[in-house]
Design an enzyme around this catalytic site. Sequence first.
Site, PDB file in Angstrom:
ATOM      1  N   ALA A  48       0.878  -1.178   0.000  1.00 26.58           N
ATOM      2  CA  ALA A  48       0.000   0.000   0.000  1.00 26.58           C
ATOM      3  C   ALA A  48       0.912   1.223   0.000  1.00 26.58           C
ATOM      4  CB  ALA A  48      -0.866  -0.012   1.252  1.00 26.58           C
ATOM      5  N   GLU A  50       4.103  -6.001   6.847  1.00 27.31           N
ATOM      6  CA  GLU A  50       3.355  -4.985   7.589  1.00 27.31           C
ATOM      7  C   GLU A  50       3.747  -4.920   9.064  1.00 27.31           C
ATOM      8  OE1 GLU A  50       2.202  -7.005   5.334  1.00 27.31           O
ATOM      9  OE2 GLU A  50       0.662  -6.046   4.114  1.00 27.31           O
ATOM     10  N   GLU A  74      -1.088  -9.083  -1.434  1.00 22.97           N
ATOM     11  CA  GLU A  74      -2.529  -9.277  -1.187  1.00 22.97           C
ATOM     12  C   GLU A  74      -3.326  -9.125  -2.476  1.00 22.97           C
ATOM     13  OE1 GLU A  74      -2.402  -6.484   2.223  1.00 22.97           O
ATOM     14  OE2 GLU A  74      -3.574  -8.014   3.244  1.00 22.97           O
ATOM     15  N   GLY A 117       0.440  -5.064   0.553  1.00 22.64           N
ATOM     16  CA  GLY A 117      -0.751  -4.974  -0.288  1.00 22.64           C
ATOM     17  C   GLY A 117      -0.512  -5.500  -1.683  1.00 22.64           C
TER      18      GLY A 117
HETATM   19  N1  T1G Z   1       4.755   3.285   0.120  1.00 20.10           N
HETATM   20  C1  T1G Z   1       5.254   4.464  -0.311  1.00 20.10           C
HETATM   21  N2  T1G Z   1       6.548   4.652  -0.689  1.00 20.10           N
HETATM   22  C2  T1G Z   1       7.359   3.581  -0.610  1.00 20.10           C
HETATM   23  C3  T1G Z   1       6.920   2.318  -0.165  1.00 20.10           C
HETATM   24  C4  T1G Z   1       5.538   2.196   0.205  1.00 20.10           C
HETATM   25  N3  T1G Z   1       5.027   1.041   0.609  1.00 20.10           N
HETATM   26  N4  T1G Z   1       7.972   1.474  -0.216  1.00 20.10           N
HETATM   27  C5  T1G Z   1       9.028   2.167  -0.672  1.00 20.10           C
HETATM   28  N5  T1G Z   1       8.670   3.431  -0.901  1.00 20.10           N
HETATM   29  C6  T1G Z   1       9.530   4.500  -1.430  1.00 20.10           C
HETATM   30  C7  T1G Z   1      10.644   4.857  -0.480  1.00 20.10           C
HETATM   31  O1  T1G Z   1      10.182   5.795   0.482  1.00 20.10           O
HETATM   32  C8  T1G Z   1      11.665   5.450  -1.424  1.00 20.10           C
HETATM   33  O2  T1G Z   1      11.188   6.740  -1.758  1.00 20.10           O
HETATM   34  C9  T1G Z   1      11.510   4.581  -2.666  1.00 20.10           C
HETATM   35  O3  T1G Z   1      10.191   4.004  -2.574  1.00 20.10           O
HETATM   36  C10 T1G Z   1      12.546   3.480  -2.767  1.00 20.10           C
HETATM   37  O4  T1G Z   1      12.488   2.749  -1.527  1.00 20.10           O
HETATM   38  C11 T1G Z   1      -2.758  -2.925   3.091  1.00 20.10           C
HETATM   39  C12 T1G Z   1      -1.126  -1.742   4.805  1.00 20.10           C
HETATM   40  C13 T1G Z   1      10.207  -2.140  -1.749  1.00 20.10           C
HETATM   41  C14 T1G Z   1      12.061  -3.449  -0.696  1.00 20.10           C
HETATM   42  O5  T1G Z   1       6.424  -2.388   3.938  1.00 20.10           O
HETATM   43  O6  T1G Z   1      10.594  -2.615   1.860  1.00 20.10           O
HETATM   44  O7  T1G Z   1       0.901  -2.799   2.222  1.00 20.10           O
HETATM   45  O8  T1G Z   1      13.172   8.075  -0.974  1.00 20.10           O
HETATM   46  O9  T1G Z   1      14.854   3.200  -0.823  1.00 20.10           O
HETATM   47  O10 T1G Z   1      16.011  -0.224  -1.006  1.00 20.10           O
HETATM   48  O11 T1G Z   1      -1.726  -4.821   3.963  1.00 20.10           O
HETATM   49  O12 T1G Z   1      11.195   0.121  -0.199  1.00 20.10           O
HETATM   50  O13 T1G Z   1      12.988   7.357  -3.369  1.00 20.10           O
HETATM   51  O14 T1G Z   1      11.398   9.085  -2.452  1.00 20.10           O
HETATM   52  O15 T1G Z   1      13.487   1.352   0.256  1.00 20.10           O
HETATM   53  O16 T1G Z   1      15.144  -0.740  -3.372  1.00 20.10           O
HETATM   54  C15 T1G Z   1       3.900  -2.857   3.050  1.00 20.10           C
HETATM   55  C16 T1G Z   1       8.228  -1.180   2.141  1.00 20.10           C
HETATM   56  C17 T1G Z   1       3.262  -1.518   3.160  1.00 20.10           C
HETATM   57  C18 T1G Z   1       7.432  -2.420   1.801  1.00 20.10           C
HETATM   58  C19 T1G Z   1      12.536  -1.412  -2.043  1.00 20.10           C
HETATM   59  N6  T1G Z   1       5.072  -2.786   2.209  1.00 20.10           N
HETATM   60  N7  T1G Z   1       9.263  -0.919   1.170  1.00 20.10           N
HETATM   61  O17 T1G Z   1      13.738  -1.197  -1.354  1.00 20.10           O
HETATM   62  O18 T1G Z   1      14.258   1.159  -2.133  1.00 20.10           O
HETATM   63  S1  T1G Z   1       1.859  -1.527   4.223  1.00 20.10           S
HETATM   64  C20 T1G Z   1       6.272  -2.523   2.744  1.00 20.10           C
HETATM   65  C21 T1G Z   1      10.412  -1.652   1.153  1.00 20.10           C
HETATM   66  C22 T1G Z   1       0.724  -2.457   3.368  1.00 20.10           C
HETATM   67  C23 T1G Z   1      -1.456  -3.610   3.275  1.00 20.10           C
HETATM   68  C24 T1G Z   1      -0.477  -2.863   4.123  1.00 20.10           C
HETATM   69  C25 T1G Z   1      11.457  -1.202   0.184  1.00 20.10           C
HETATM   70  C26 T1G Z   1      11.534  -2.079  -1.073  1.00 20.10           C
HETATM   71  P1  T1G Z   1      12.258   7.886  -2.166  1.00 20.10           P
HETATM   72  P2  T1G Z   1      13.841   2.128  -0.952  1.00 20.10           P
HETATM   73  P3  T1G Z   1      14.896  -0.282  -1.988  1.00 20.10           P
END
Ligand code: T1G
Length: 650
Positions: free
Chosen positions: A61, A123, A103, A100
């Site tokens: 998400a 999450e 999902e 998400g």
């Molecule tokens: N939402 C918004 N921005 C995100 C993001 C996200 N989920 N994930 C990464 N970014 C942005 C980050 O801030 C950075 O921005 C750029 O992408 C590159 O990230 C309903 C509620 C995917 C493994 O927890 O683990 O889904 O600084 O530097 O090292 O059940 O990002 O470039 O402007 O980390 O290559 C669940 C979180 C969300 C995954 C990539 N998902 N992200 O790693 O790049 S909650 C996560 C990561 C959810 C649902 C629930 C990593 C990555 P900027 P990065 P990276």
Amino acid sequence: MTVSVHTDGPVAFVEIDNPPVNAASFAVRAGLMEALAQTEADAAVRAVVLLCAGRTFVAGADVREFGKPPAAPLLPDVVLALEGARKPWIAALHGTALGGGLEIALGCAYRVAVPEAKMGLPEVTLGLLPGAGGTVRLPRLVGPVAALNIMASGKPVGAARALELGLIDAVLEGDLRAAARAFALDIAEADKPVLLNARDVPAFDAEVLHQRIAAIRAKARGQNSPEAVCEAVVNATRMGAEEALAAERALFLRLKDDPQSRALRHIFFAERSVGKSLAAGEALPSEHIGVVGGGTMGAGIAAAALLAGFCVTMIERNAEAVAAGHARVVEVLGGGLKRGVLTEDAHARCLEAFSGSDEYGALASADLVIEAVFEYMDVKHAVFKALDAVVKPEAVLATNTSYLDVGMIAKAVRKPSRVIGLHFFSPAHIMKLLELVIPPGADPDAVATGAALGKRLGKVTVPSGVCDGFIGNRIMSAYRRACEYMIEDGALPAEVDQAMRGFGFPMGIFEMQDLAGLDISWAMRKRQAATRDPAQRYVDIADQLCEQGRFGRKTGRGWYLYDGKTAQVDPEVTALIEATSARKGITRVSMSGDAIMGRILDVMQAEGRAILAEGIAARAEDIDVVMVNGYGFPRWRGGPMFMASEGAEI
Ligand code: T1G
């Protein structure tokens, strides 16, 4: 176009293009609903392939939307709609299909992936739980125990493991789009698989599930999201899908407003935005790294550089020391091989790229050199003079000093602006924190080169100005002093350590000193004695312990007595502390755990404010990133400065 539809005969391709990670933003969710309607209405379409442009399938998400009012269509509803499609949807995964994103894939009839793909539900690391049906569908697909492990750890699984678990239907070689099209044609006329929500949870061993839940609860250490994940998985085993989805939604909304989730999201984004304040310099290409010093730190730094694909030359003072340093690095790499985090090929490549010498001339082609020798200024000066005579003019020189003045060290070379500090934390190949220490007048390109090195090493690189202890050690010195004042005033080491553990630290300050060795800081205090401010309160209890040879775990006695690894309160130390208070005319007053931890937090925040005021740290969140990644501050509390901004109490 965030979501586009392209039909190729009987197969429709729905492509999401929402850089950088295809997060499931409002535009993505709305676009998917439109694509669903379009493909359902198109009689020529027999199957739909859902894939993403760029480097990854939907990575979750859009966490940036969490602070705003939710905008329909909500992700759980999008997943339900996909699940109800008459035509089979195939999620074609690459990169990291997370949260998400996975999902959404679970709402599709099939899931296929390239061999390098990873998928997971992280999450819990954001203080949440899967909120778009993952806690209901995943247990029905892979069983509750495997589902619990995936959701409680937050760790992704690779494509091969996912196939074993039944999380995906196929691993596709070659071009994903073409292979997914072929898969779609194969299944287009088959009956759609039974909806996950219409399935029962596969048979499972209730005792195993119970044991896993107990282990997760024991490890949670005050965090709420792991408990919620356990509750959701139990719901999945006991409730019908509709009831379980409603229960999941309630749990998700509760966690989303939980301060712990706000804290974890704060740190998530703080770690990704750290260093954005750096002046615009141009990173110089670096492929050959020199490391001077083959002790624990030097070996850890060399291993970290080798694991990141650099060529590394280690310098030591003589052949014997070179051999010892080389052996340390080989041991670190061997550990990685044994634990399976390093493949045989990667291990061989690291060894191939590693060399040692007792001649500084071996660094003539180095792009960047990091010294990690003894913390004495004259030793550092000798090393930098020797480097200055042999390295190429554009090479960047870095010191790993943990508290010496980097600007003073830089004076040893003809061009001081090429010198920066790269303060690693031991073990350097594991700890994510790196303090990039920037002395006045440092060349912006040298700074940018250090930052680029940190990124390539997979570190969280926090810029710091020059002061005693930079950011982390300075704050730790401040609260260590406060803890020593407290034990002189009436608290005992075990009470302080318990208060810190109860707050969420992995161990307390006194246990940590016993682990590191009391003699190291004792030597530093003796060196600094001549310049110590006589007006500042000084507690000599640690000195007394060291004078008795009590250096901590390594001597079996320190603040505690050690029977193997078990720390016992030592009545002799208690007596010594009480005698010291008496000698200073202090009437000892006992303190509660909350009072102790409140004092520690106050001191951390005060020192953090001073560090900001002096410009040592660029942002308050940088201080949080340092304390969480280098000093055991509990991640789910967000850091001392975040707690101050939230007015959070103990
Ligand atoms: N939402 C918004 N921005 C995100 C993001 C996200 N989920 N994930 C990464 N970014 C942005 C980050 O801030 C950075 O921005 C750029 O992408 C590159 O990230 C309903 C509620 C995917 C493994 O927890 O683990 O889904 O600084 O530097 O090292 O059940 O990002 O470039 O402007 O980390 O290559 C669940 C979180 C969300 C995954 C990539 N998902 N992200 O790693 O790049 S909650 C996560 C990561 C959810 C649902 C629930 C990593 C990555 P900027 P990065 P990276």
